[in-house]
Design an enzyme around this catalytic site. Structure first.
Site, PDB file in Angstrom:
ATOM      1  N   ASP A 100       0.851  -1.189   0.000  1.00 54.40           N
ATOM      2  CA  ASP A 100       0.000   0.000   0.000  1.00 54.40           C
ATOM      3  C   ASP A 100       0.890   1.243   0.000  1.00 54.40           C
ATOM      4  O   ASP A 100       2.100   1.144   0.261  1.00 54.40           O
ATOM      5  CB  ASP A 100      -0.944   0.017   1.214  1.00 54.40           C
ATOM      6  N   GLU A 167       0.140  -0.912   5.812  1.00 49.69           N
ATOM      7  CA  GLU A 167       1.242  -0.344   6.607  1.00 49.69           C
ATOM      8  C   GLU A 167       1.089   1.159   6.789  1.00 49.69           C
ATOM      9  O   GLU A 167       1.329   1.695   7.870  1.00 49.69           O
ATOM     10  CB  GLU A 167       2.579  -0.668   5.949  1.00 49.69           C
ATOM     11  N   SER A 420      10.439   5.046  14.832  1.00 50.16           N
ATOM     12  CA  SER A 420       9.977   3.685  15.055  1.00 50.16           C
ATOM     13  C   SER A 420       9.472   3.092  13.738  1.00 50.16           C
ATOM     14  O   SER A 420       8.951   3.807  12.898  1.00 50.16           O
ATOM     15  CB  SER A 420       8.815   3.673  16.053  1.00 50.16           C
TER      16      SER A 420
HETATM   17 ZN   LIG Z   1       7.113   2.043   4.058  1.00 46.41          ZN
HETATM   18 ZN   LIG Z   2       5.590   4.817   4.297  1.00 49.92          ZN
END
Ligand SMILES: [Zn+2]
Ligand SMILES: [Zn+2]
Ligand SMILES: [Zn+2]
Ligand SMILES: [Zn+2]
Lengths: 477, 477
Positions: A100, A167, A420
């Protein structure tokens, strides 16, 4: 054992075809954060699944359920799990990536259509949304598979794949999947190490490996007083004002040199010895690079090592803002009745949200008591995550270093990131194996920005790097 | 010379008719801040003009031009100027009031329709938008005029009226009018004093006169550093953060006890002597009243005199908020690149924007230099106004005190307000005469809030007060 010469030549010879395939992937606007593009993320899952199957990978698409977004119930894009090779004499590497992308529109300020990959021969840039984050790296793995598939060659290691499509929207559903499949009998059983290619070099020149990420704790200090907002004319100098108290507390958290004033927080981290300082000296990254990235001559120190350690191996405390106070333009003569000061601390080992939070609470409560105010205080923990540092002496890193030297003819920067990448911690903790972050792109790729790009050379040499890494892992076994 | 007994009886006998007329005024929703109600403000101007004419006042409606509001060009409601009596042997009093009101809707939380005056016989309240701010006081003057008109009696003084319809929206156009008409040959020529009835008693029990208002200066401290917002993961502890510097500066402005830390500001105001402290001791206002108004047990002191002086005769500094920082709900890990801390100081004589601003600039620049940061600072002056204190030994106040004693059988609270009523300063400075603030309503009237009310007794006794004041002025001449 270096990668076969044959493989390296194959990659060069097929570069244009690889770029054409990257163009196909970029053309699917798989924006996970936009409900109107959800079908494109599903399409991207199917596209990737079909590509892997055509290259001899056993795959399955895993339904991750639904999510509520902007008042709609949406199907989550299925994760794509894959497996190729089951030789018990070989190491098994788990590869992670995400298909994505961030939102993008020409009107955001792109010079070209974001979902059309533009090959700029003059600059060597491949420009398009997802080119570097993270379709380029995923396609690097497809390129490696293609060589072996086409020539009927076995891979030097067993591979497992875990590709997700959420993500950029909090990896919804992924933690459950990883934890479940990491258990005995799960899909990831037998994995010896993990390789994630989803970050960037420190600069535009030197390849890098990333072996550490800072954790984070995020707090709000709520200070309350009057029952309602008051007018500063009628009430100024008659009552305790929550803003005055909050500003006093926020001023006690960090000094202008970046030192954290909460007792015990900085102390928890041992000073770097000469050997560790040397690691930072060797990094191909200067104060000028930091200042160029920040857009101002504002580095905290003239000592490069100090600045790099500030980002990579020291905790940091940033004051983000205040909720409930006047934040608009112009002049409003309000005494806000409730204000919440937001700050976060980036953590490094051995710091954890669990051992930092009591120090934060105790200190703020003590400092608040010293103020002698009639306001009330409450400290809210908003979220947190542990830091992660991998052992760079592990064969996983040794292999990546050797592969970098073979492809790029130089040592990689061994670096830690200040931020992170939560999935890293999920894999490290669920599987209990060494995790390597092996970036393909450069520091100026503009991953979440306009005109995102991947340099052609990073895509092609990066493909060689990923393949070489597999051969080096096999050689070190 | 007390007001004629006949007048006092007339007011009592006509109370219901007066309330009925107040109902007519409230029924015109003359909301100056809402373009869709602009015609109602014009209607209100006409209504008031007709009322004055019917009571024997020479009037003129003054066109104040146009304004731009929400993309529309709107006609400003004409001010109503009036004049009755030209006897050179009598004092001439200028009366100010405003016939526009704050917005109000049933859905804001009103218990009754805001533009229908509700007479609640049980509580004695007259409930409706504008009842106390400022239609009730204006109609008090009409009531006084009516007695004299009906009985063919001359007023004991000459009166001039200045009624505007834009007070709740910044008194647009008024300053120009007042300054122009205060000049020789202007409409206000020959005015001996001003009486404004547009504020409130300190409490619900004791009538009051107001002889002072604080001024104000409002600043923004702009601190800038990076060229763009940065991510606290990637940049935390590498760069000087503008928020850290701004919080340090804001913390240097005022302490938790309300003391202003900018050198010279508090010092500019002489301490109160025993006689002045007595004025505050005598006020019918307790710490409990302050805390009830604020909605919390948060008074800065247990000493009533200290708290009242903090509001009325000391400067105060309030921190209002920060523009450019994260101010939303939730957690955002941003290092803001530009932030502006907003604060204001309420001023008392001899403080003025002109003598305070250099102290503010010098101090902030010095304290900023001590921070040793690479951020940049700029101090912006947003607006300001001078404080005002009238001489309470003047016959204008003496007359108001006598009138209060005659009507309410008690001494009024002689008070200063913590906020500003800009028109007061305009009249005081343009005309150079004594200005009296003579409130009609009580401290709990809720002028800009839901369920705005004027107590029936304040309307009726207040009408007697206004009339009696005219007779006392005449007697002292
Ligand atoms: Zn990424
Ligand atoms: Zn990214
Ligand atoms: Zn008013
Ligand atoms: Zn008002």
């Amino acid at each position: 054992m270096a990668a076969p010469k044959d493989f390296l030549e194959f990659v060069d010879a097929n570069a244009d075809l690889f770029i054409q395939r990257l163009g196909e992937a970029v053309a699917i606007p798989s924006v996970s954060g936009d409900p109107s593009h959800r079908q494109d993320v599903l399409k991207m899952s199917n596209w990737l699944n079909a590509q892997l199957q055509a290259l001899g990978v056993d795959t399955k698409q895993v339904d991750l359920g639904t999510q509520e977004l902007e008042g709609q119930t949406l199907q989550l894009p299925p994760a794509v799990l894959g497996s190729i090779g089951k030789d018990p004499k070989k190491k098994t590497i788990l590869i992670y990536g995400h298909f994505d992308v961030q939102p993008a529109q020409l009107s955001d300020g792109w010079d070209t259509e974001p979902f059309t990959l533009v090959v700029d021969d003059a600059s060597g840039k491949l420009i398009g949304r997802g080119s570097t984050d993270d379709k380029g790296p995923i396609l690097g793995w497809l390129n490696v598979l293609q060589y072996h598939h086409k020539h009927g060659k076995e891979l030097p290691v067993n591979l497992k794949f875990c590709f997700e499509g959420m993500e950029e929207s909090g990896s919804e559903g992924l933690d459950d999947l990883v934890i479940r499949e990491s258990k005995p009998g799960g899909y990831f059983e037998g994995v010896d190490c993990v390789c994630i290619s989803d970050n960037y070099w420190l600069n535009t020149r030197t390849p890098a490996l990333t072996y550490g990420l800072r954790g984070v704790v995020y707090y709000a200090i709520h200070v309350t007083g009057p029952a309602r907002d008051l007018h500063s004319g009628a009430f100024g100098r008659t009552v305790h004002e929550p803003m005055t108290d909050l500003i006093a507390l926020m001023n006690k958290l960090v000094d202008g040199k970046g030192n954290i004033l909460i007792p015990g927080v900085d102390d928890m981290v041992a000073a770097a010895d000469a050997e560790e300082r040397k690691l930072y000296e060797q990094l191909d990254y200067s104060i000028a690079d930091v200042e160029e990235a920040a857009g101002g001559k504002i580095a905290l120190s003239d000592d490069k090592v100090q600045v790099l350690m500030g980002r990579m191996r020291l905790p940091s405390l940033s004051l983000h803002g205040i909720e409930g106070a006047f934040s608009g333009v112009g002049a409003k003569t309000v005494i806000p009745s409730k204000v919440a000061g937001k700050f976060s601390i980036r953590l490094v080992p051995p710091q954890t949200p669990e051992n930092i939070t009591p120090l934060v609470n105790k200190y703020i409560e003590e400092e608040f008591a010293k103020l002698g105010t009639k306001s009330q205080v409450r400290i809210e923990y908003l979220h947190g995550g542990r830091p992660w540092v991998a052992n760079v002496k592990h064969w996983n890193y040794e292999a990546a270093i050797k592969a970098t030297e073979a492809v790029y003819k130089r040592k990689p920067d061994l670096m830690r990131e200040g931020g992170s990448i939560p999935v890293t911690l999920t894999f490290a903790e669920s599987l209990g194996v060494n995790v390597l972050l092996l970036p393909m792109g450069r520091g100026d790729d503009g991953a979440h920005s306009t005109n995102e790009k991947l340099d052609r050379s990073n895509f092609i040499e990066g493909t060689k790097l990923l393949g070489s890494y597999l051969y080096e892992v096999a050689a070190l076994s």
